[in-house]
Design an enzyme around this catalytic site. Sequence first.
Site, PDB file in Angstrom:
ATOM      1  N   ASP A   1       0.806  -1.219   0.000  1.00  0.00           N
ATOM      2  CA  ASP A   1       0.000   0.000   0.000  1.00  0.00           C
ATOM      3  C   ASP A   1       0.838   1.268   0.000  1.00  0.00           C
ATOM      4  O   ASP A   1       1.995   1.285   0.419  1.00  0.00           O
ATOM      5  CB  ASP A   1      -0.893   0.033   1.238  1.00  0.00           C
ATOM      6  CG  ASP A   1      -2.102  -0.886   1.124  1.00  0.00           C
ATOM      7  OD1 ASP A   1      -2.163  -1.680   0.165  1.00  0.00           O
ATOM      8  OD2 ASP A   1      -2.973  -0.808   2.001  1.00  0.00           O
TER       9      ASP A   1
ATOM     10  N   HIS B   1       3.650  -2.458   3.161  1.00  0.00           N
ATOM     11  CA  HIS B   1       3.711  -1.108   2.609  1.00  0.00           C
ATOM     12  C   HIS B   1       5.020  -0.875   1.868  1.00  0.00           C
ATOM     13  O   HIS B   1       6.073  -1.366   2.282  1.00  0.00           O
ATOM     14  CB  HIS B   1       3.558  -0.063   3.714  1.00  0.00           C
ATOM     15  CG  HIS B   1       2.227  -0.105   4.404  1.00  0.00           C
ATOM     16  ND1 HIS B   1       1.943  -1.002   5.409  1.00  0.00           N
ATOM     17  CD2 HIS B   1       1.104   0.623   4.199  1.00  0.00           C
ATOM     18  CE1 HIS B   1       0.684  -0.830   5.812  1.00  0.00           C
ATOM     19  NE2 HIS B   1       0.154   0.151   5.099  1.00  0.00           N
TER      20      HIS B   1
END
Length: 282
Positions: free
Chosen positions: A102, A247
């Site tokens: 992400d 992430h």
Amino acid sequence: MKKDQMLSRRRALLIGAAVLGAAGAAGTARLLAADPAQPPGRPSANPAGGAPQGRAQRASAYRLQPIAGYGPVPSAPGRTLVRHEPFLRIAGRGPSMVLTFDDGPDPRYTPHVLRTLKVHDVRAMFFVCGSMVVENKDMLREMADEGHIVGNHTWSHPLLTRLTRSAIRSEMERTSEIIEKAYGEWPGWFRAPYGAWNRAVFELGAELGMEPLAWTVDTLDWQSPGARTIERRVMKGAAPGVVILAHDAGGDRSQSVRALRDYLPRLLDSGYHITVPRRQFT
């Protein structure tokens, strides 16, 4: 006689509509399954919290022979069922898992993630923020060429549940548009920042042709717990159908990069197949 004919015609139309409706429902039921015969796992109503944070096909070997069965996206977003919960898992043959990243792309960390995935011949999903794509379109082109899936993670990573409906739509639509320009396809997947979903988010995502995907295992890498801790969380949560959240932007992601280099070969050696979900439009 005319009345009987009208009744017969009306009955035929109703039957036809019912058949079409059933066919559409059957199509959407297979959206997230790598194996169409196996339905996706039932998602939880309360997913774990996350970190604060021309549709023409590209000609590449991965696009022509998709390893994960990723079908071509039509020239416009297809009709998408409005969900009430995001998907948390996928269904597939054998011990399949999905890796997702992400908040990117980030030129400091995303290239390292892409390099590691390429070394191990693995496809992943990247939920990108539109504001991050502006200066990093080349990374989305690389993702397309290497067979990764790019999803929508809004423009500026806001808490959507505090925004108006028009503001939510703007966050989603602007991001889908820049993804299409850089990646070559309109995104078929959406992930709400912080895992914050509400009715408007589901409805607008469906209107824009996107399915909601959350996660099963949160690495909590945004807390910078150390690469070994991130690796341990992934290996502990590994199981068929699991979706891993990590992430590649939103802060210092050097630990996430180092952890990926360690846990990815371990997952593969353990017999897991890292895949991306199949998307079928109705």
